[in-house]
Scaffold this active site. Structure first.
Site, PDB file in Angstrom:
ATOM      1  N   GLU A  14      88.026  38.405 101.406  1.00 47.51           N
ATOM      2  CA  GLU A  14      87.190  38.360 100.133  1.00 47.51           C
ATOM      3  C   GLU A  14      88.662  38.711  99.509  1.00 47.51           C
ATOM      4  N   LYS A  32      85.595  46.846  98.400  1.00 48.93           N
ATOM      5  CA  LYS A  32      86.288  46.884  99.828  1.00 48.93           C
ATOM      6  C   LYS A  32      87.659  46.712  99.539  1.00 48.93           C
ATOM      7  N   TYR A  48      75.557  49.736  92.821  1.00 54.52           N
ATOM      8  CA  TYR A  48      75.371  50.059  93.969  1.00 54.52           C
ATOM      9  C   TYR A  48      76.329  49.271  94.969  1.00 54.52           C
ATOM     10  N   TYR A  81      81.883  42.963  95.180  1.00 56.84           N
ATOM     11  CA  TYR A  81      81.644  43.560  96.033  1.00 56.84           C
ATOM     12  C   TYR A  81      83.351  42.741  96.811  1.00 56.84           C
ATOM     13  N   LEU A  91      80.206  49.802 109.708  1.00 55.25           N
ATOM     14  CA  LEU A  91      79.878  47.922 109.369  1.00 55.25           C
ATOM     15  C   LEU A  91      78.671  48.085 108.071  1.00 55.25           C
ATOM     16  N   THR A 123      72.091  47.587 111.901  1.00 56.79           N
ATOM     17  CA  THR A 123      71.066  46.275 112.068  1.00 56.79           C
ATOM     18  C   THR A 123      71.694  45.077 112.008  1.00 56.79           C
ATOM     19  N   SER A 159      87.588  43.230 104.977  1.00 53.57           N
ATOM     20  CA  SER A 159      86.866  41.179 104.530  1.00 53.57           C
ATOM     21  C   SER A 159      87.917  40.380 104.081  1.00 53.57           C
ATOM     22  N   ASP A 163      72.240  57.106 105.497  1.00 49.81           N
ATOM     23  CA  ASP A 163      72.990  56.022 104.927  1.00 49.81           C
ATOM     24  C   ASP A 163      74.326  56.418 103.999  1.00 49.81           C
ATOM     25  N   ARG A 199      72.489  35.443 111.508  1.00 54.26           N
ATOM     26  CA  ARG A 199      73.657  35.931 110.140  1.00 54.26           C
ATOM     27  C   ARG A 199      72.120  35.945 109.065  1.00 54.26           C
ATOM     28  N   GLY A 258      75.295  50.341 109.532  1.00 46.48           N
ATOM     29  CA  GLY A 258      74.992  48.489 110.035  1.00 46.48           C
ATOM     30  C   GLY A 258      74.626  48.074 111.049  1.00 46.48           C
TER      31      GLY A 258
HETATM   32  P1  NAP Z   1      74.872  42.298 107.633  1.00 45.85           P
HETATM   33  O1  NAP Z   1      74.283  41.542 108.085  1.00 45.85           O
HETATM   34  O2  NAP Z   1      74.567  42.227 105.445  1.00 45.85           O
HETATM   35  O3  NAP Z   1      74.513  44.091 107.608  1.00 45.85           O
HETATM   36  C1  NAP Z   1      74.969  45.529 106.914  1.00 45.85           C
HETATM   37  C2  NAP Z   1      74.561  46.156 107.211  1.00 45.85           C
HETATM   38  O4  NAP Z   1      74.693  47.252 106.438  1.00 45.85           O
HETATM   39  C3  NAP Z   1      73.170  46.298 107.933  1.00 45.85           C
HETATM   40  O5  NAP Z   1      73.062  46.794 109.099  1.00 45.85           O
HETATM   41  C4  NAP Z   1      72.393  47.195 106.950  1.00 45.85           C
HETATM   42  O6  NAP Z   1      70.628  48.325 106.935  1.00 45.85           O
HETATM   43  C5  NAP Z   1      73.628  48.375 106.213  1.00 45.85           C
HETATM   44  N1  NAP Z   1      73.690  48.993 105.152  1.00 45.85           N
HETATM   45  C6  NAP Z   1      73.206  48.947 104.073  1.00 45.85           C
HETATM   46  N2  NAP Z   1      73.146  49.203 103.228  1.00 45.85           N
HETATM   47  C7  NAP Z   1      73.723  50.979 103.680  1.00 45.85           C
HETATM   48  C8  NAP Z   1      73.451  51.797 103.671  1.00 45.85           C
HETATM   49  N3  NAP Z   1      73.239  52.772 102.146  1.00 45.85           N
HETATM   50  N4  NAP Z   1      73.624  52.674 104.169  1.00 45.85           N
HETATM   51  C9  NAP Z   1      73.474  52.629 105.591  1.00 45.85           C
HETATM   52  N5  NAP Z   1      73.748  51.144 105.922  1.00 45.85           N
HETATM   53  C10 NAP Z   1      73.822  50.429 104.900  1.00 45.85           C
HETATM   54  O7  NAP Z   1      76.538  42.293 107.688  1.00 45.85           O
HETATM   55  P2  NAP Z   1      77.707  41.895 108.730  1.00 45.85           P
HETATM   56  O8  NAP Z   1      77.908  40.280 108.448  1.00 45.85           O
HETATM   57  O9  NAP Z   1      76.468  42.141 109.879  1.00 45.85           O
HETATM   58  O10 NAP Z   1      78.895  42.493 107.908  1.00 45.85           O
HETATM   59  C11 NAP Z   1      79.020  43.235 108.429  1.00 45.85           C
HETATM   60  C12 NAP Z   1      80.398  44.301 108.271  1.00 45.85           C
HETATM   61  O11 NAP Z   1      82.114  43.289 108.222  1.00 45.85           O
HETATM   62  C13 NAP Z   1      80.026  44.353 106.442  1.00 45.85           C
HETATM   63  O12 NAP Z   1      80.382  45.631 105.837  1.00 45.85           O
HETATM   64  C14 NAP Z   1      80.215  43.322 105.490  1.00 45.85           C
HETATM   65  O13 NAP Z   1      80.963  43.829 104.149  1.00 45.85           O
HETATM   66  C15 NAP Z   1      81.799  43.053 106.425  1.00 45.85           C
HETATM   67  N6  NAP Z   1      82.054  41.404 107.139  1.00 45.85           N
HETATM   68  C16 NAP Z   1      81.513  40.709 106.892  1.00 45.85           C
HETATM   69  C17 NAP Z   1      82.366  39.180 107.175  1.00 45.85           C
HETATM   70  C18 NAP Z   1      80.958  38.757 107.907  1.00 45.85           C
HETATM   71  O14 NAP Z   1      81.627  36.759 107.462  1.00 45.85           O
HETATM   72  N7  NAP Z   1      80.237  38.457 108.295  1.00 45.85           N
HETATM   73  C19 NAP Z   1      83.375  39.034 106.919  1.00 45.85           C
HETATM   74  C20 NAP Z   1      84.505  40.589 106.514  1.00 45.85           C
HETATM   75  C21 NAP Z   1      83.517  41.429 106.511  1.00 45.85           C
HETATM   76  P3  NAP Z   1      69.590  47.126 106.534  1.00 45.85           P
HETATM   77  O15 NAP Z   1      69.351  46.113 107.381  1.00 45.85           O
HETATM   78  O16 NAP Z   1      69.158  48.446 106.234  1.00 45.85           O
HETATM   79  O17 NAP Z   1      69.717  46.605 104.843  1.00 45.85           O
HETATM   80  O1  G4F Z   2      77.967  32.515 102.487  1.00 46.25           O
HETATM   81  P1  G4F Z   2      78.620  33.081 101.398  1.00 46.25           P
HETATM   82  O2  G4F Z   2      77.614  33.935 100.293  1.00 46.25           O
HETATM   83  O3  G4F Z   2      80.105  33.935 101.922  1.00 46.25           O
HETATM   84  P2  G4F Z   2      80.887  34.796 101.621  1.00 46.25           P
HETATM   85  O4  G4F Z   2      80.803  34.861  99.478  1.00 46.25           O
HETATM   86  O5  G4F Z   2      82.265  34.533 101.797  1.00 46.25           O
HETATM   87  O6  G4F Z   2      80.905  36.387 101.364  1.00 46.25           O
HETATM   88  C1  G4F Z   2      80.891  36.350 102.895  1.00 46.25           C
HETATM   89  O7  G4F Z   2      82.221  36.226 103.660  1.00 46.25           O
HETATM   90  C2  G4F Z   2      82.701  38.153 103.803  1.00 46.25           C
HETATM   91  C3  G4F Z   2      83.912  37.224 104.140  1.00 46.25           C
HETATM   92  O8  G4F Z   2      84.890  36.513 103.283  1.00 46.25           O
HETATM   93  C4  G4F Z   2      81.928  38.343 104.130  1.00 46.25           C
HETATM   94  F1  G4F Z   2      83.112  39.649 103.691  1.00 46.25           F
HETATM   95  C5  G4F Z   2      81.347  38.705 102.840  1.00 46.25           C
HETATM   96  O9  G4F Z   2      80.324  40.280 103.700  1.00 46.25           O
HETATM   97  C6  G4F Z   2      80.612  38.000 103.608  1.00 46.25           C
HETATM   98  O10 G4F Z   2      79.679  37.958 104.996  1.00 46.25           O
HETATM   99  O11 G4F Z   2      78.630  31.926 100.400  1.00 46.25           O
HETATM  100  C7  G4F Z   2      80.208  30.924 101.202  1.00 46.25           C
HETATM  101  C8  G4F Z   2      80.933  30.236  99.968  1.00 46.25           C
HETATM  102  C9  G4F Z   2      80.783  30.616  98.805  1.00 46.25           C
HETATM  103  O12 G4F Z   2      82.038  30.259  98.306  1.00 46.25           O
HETATM  104  C10 G4F Z   2      79.407  29.964  97.618  1.00 46.25           C
HETATM  105  O13 G4F Z   2      80.186  29.874  96.730  1.00 46.25           O
HETATM  106  O14 G4F Z   2      78.935  29.400  99.790  1.00 46.25           O
HETATM  107  C11 G4F Z   2      78.933  28.394  98.761  1.00 46.25           C
HETATM  108  N1  G4F Z   2      77.711  28.850  98.326  1.00 46.25           N
HETATM  109  C12 G4F Z   2      76.684  27.462  97.588  1.00 46.25           C
HETATM  110  N2  G4F Z   2      75.575  27.130  97.774  1.00 46.25           N
HETATM  111  C13 G4F Z   2      76.828  29.425  98.629  1.00 46.25           C
HETATM  112  C14 G4F Z   2      75.569  28.360  97.942  1.00 46.25           C
HETATM  113  N3  G4F Z   2      76.331  30.814  99.162  1.00 46.25           N
HETATM  114  C15 G4F Z   2      75.271  30.840  99.047  1.00 46.25           C
HETATM  115  N4  G4F Z   2      74.987  32.501  99.795  1.00 46.25           N
HETATM  116  N5  G4F Z   2      73.997  30.277  98.966  1.00 46.25           N
HETATM  117  C16 G4F Z   2      74.362  28.890  98.527  1.00 46.25           C
HETATM  118  O15 G4F Z   2      73.581  28.164  97.887  1.00 46.25           O
END
Ligand code: NAP
Ligand code: G4F
Length: 342
Positions: free
Chosen positions: A133, A159, A101, A155, A86, A11, A131, A64, A190, A9
């Site tokens: 979540e 997780k 998937y 999701y 990640l 990228t 997470s 992958d 982001r 992850g």
């Molecule tokens: P992100 O921006 O969506 O990045 C996801 C990464 O996973 C990308 O590099 C993507 O590659 C790669 N990926 C997707 N499918 C894959 C596969 N089949 N094999 C290998 N790599 C793959 O997510 P992020 O926000 O950086 O989050 C990083 C991790 O923390 C994730 O696991 C997410 O679920 C978890 N997390 C995020 C948050 C948050 O708030 N950001 C909170 C809690 C947990 P491509 O660029 O090729 O798509």
């Molecule tokens: O920004 P979101 O899509 O993030 P969400 O669902 O909280 O998930 C993110 O945080 C998780 C950690 O708690 C990570 F594990 C996960 O990988 C990801 O990074 O949505 C946040 C909230 C939701 O309640 C959604 O219903 O925003 C609300 N929302 C309202 N309008 C929307 C929208 N979300 C998105 N994506 N797009 C909308 O137009």
């Protein structure tokens, strides 16, 4: 000898901040990237420019999480000291459309990597990107490491599997494996389909006259939003601890999507009510209403605390995106109409 880290992850948002941090700390960093028909390295290109120079410490390897043989090959080749898993299909709303998937990549991908570690016979430290979540329809607020999980999406279910299999490999095989239960963290890197960045991209485009309306779903959901750079530091700290363990990483404050709109549009001196419309397409079959974390354990054991607060986060994202919008406006103003020969 520098330490070697492998990041799946790389990228993504977190992967790019983590790679930056580890390179600053002197690590050799090996990123796993997926083959893509379009460029997917935009977030790390600034780290990767000198890849042809001797002594470069960042390398990319194709692999992958759905392909065990690629994971085995990379581990054999790299023999990392630390692995940060990640990689994921990380979008909650999308996971309802592609649940199988999501389970493959986000859930089973973790056990593929853990099994590859055993197959190759190495003893790296392992970080799993868990997470908030997992708490889903949370049974208690704030959520701690002891709060029961109650996942509300494909999701989150994937997780949950990844979380427990990580604990299982720690307990069964003595692997140094930890779960970072990270609450939402955002940044100027982001993905643009997550709500915070969707808002800051749209608000700044509206400010520059490039967009009129922003369509959103549930504005009442509350999240504990921090900055990604602070959160990758917590990942690293967990991996340096004496014993492997699981930690909540959060700011301890929660805000609604509506409050995020107030802050972002307000900073631009705009009234979001004039620009936002609700599109039910963005509602989820099951919503997570309230997340707020208690990171007391990380504060005590890891000495971690966030540096960027909610207002600071919103301002950083808006300050970044207004520059992008201004560039877009300049390009639009200088674009000459295409003359088509009749
Ligand atoms: P992100 O921006 O969506 O990045 C996801 C990464 O996973 C990308 O590099 C993507 O590659 C790669 N990926 C997707 N499918 C894959 C596969 N089949 N094999 C290998 N790599 C793959 O997510 P992020 O926000 O950086 O989050 C990083 C991790 O923390 C994730 O696991 C997410 O679920 C978890 N997390 C995020 C948050 C948050 O708030 N950001 C909170 C809690 C947990 P491509 O660029 O090729 O798509
Ligand atoms: O920004 P979101 O899509 O993030 P969400 O669902 O909280 O998930 C993110 O945080 C998780 C950690 O708690 C990570 F594990 C996960 O990988 C990801 O990074 O949505 C946040 C909230 C939701 O309640 C959604 O219903 O925003 C609300 N929302 C309202 N309008 C929307 C929208 N979300 C998105 N994506 N797009 C909308 O137009």
């Amino acid at each position: 000898m520098p330490k070697r880290a492998m990041i799946t992850g790389i990228t993504g948002q977190d992967g790019s901040f983590l790679a930056e941090l580890l390179l600053q700390k002197g690590y050799e960093v090996f990123g796993v990237i997926r083959r893509s028909s379009s460029f997917n390295t935009g977030r790390i290109d600034h780290l990767y420019q000198d890849r042809h120079e001797p002594g470069t410490r960042l390398r990319m390897l194709y692999g992958d999480l759905n392909d065990s043989s690629s994971l085995n090959k990379i581990l054999r080749q790299v023999e990392p000291d630390e692995i940060y898993n990640l990689g994921a299909q990380s979008h909650v709303r999308v996971s309802f459309d592609i649940p199988e998937y999501t389970a493959e990549v986000t859930g089973l991908g973790t056990v593929r990597l853990l099994e590859a570690i055993r197959d190759v016979g190495i003893r790296p430290r392992f970080y799993q990107a868990s997470s908030s979540e997992l708490y889903g329809k949370a049974v208690q607020t704030p959520q701690t490491e002891k709060t029961p999980f109650n996942p509300r999406s494909p999701y989150a279910c994937a997780k949950a599997y990844a979380y427990y299999i990580t604990v299982n490999y720690r307990e069964s095989y003595g692997l140094f494996a930890c779960n970072g239960i990270l609450f939402n963290h955002e940044s100027e890197r982001r993905g643009e389909t997550f709500v915070t960045r969707k808002i800051t991209r749209a608000a700044t485009r509206i400010k520059c006259g490039l967009l009129k309306k922003l369509y959103l779903g549930n504005l009442d959901a509350r999240r504990d939003w921090g900055h990604a750079a602070d959160y990758v530091e917590a990942m690293w700290l967990m991996m340096q601890a004496e014993i492997p363990d699981d930690y909540v990483i959060a700011t301890g404050e929660s805000h609604s999507v509506r409050e995020f709109l107030d802050a972002a549009f307000g900073y631009l001196k705009l009234d979001w009510r004039e620009h936002v419309e609700i599109d039910p397409h963005y509602f989820r079959p099951a919503e997570v209403d309230l997340l707020r974390g208690d990171a007391d354990k990380a504060r005590r054991v890891l000495r971690w605390k966030p540096k960027v607060d909610f207002e600071g986060l919103v301002r950083r994202m808006v300050d970044h995106d207004i520059k992008l919008a201004e560039q877009e406006r300049a390009v639009a103003q200088h674009r000459k109409p295409i003359e088509i020969a009749a």
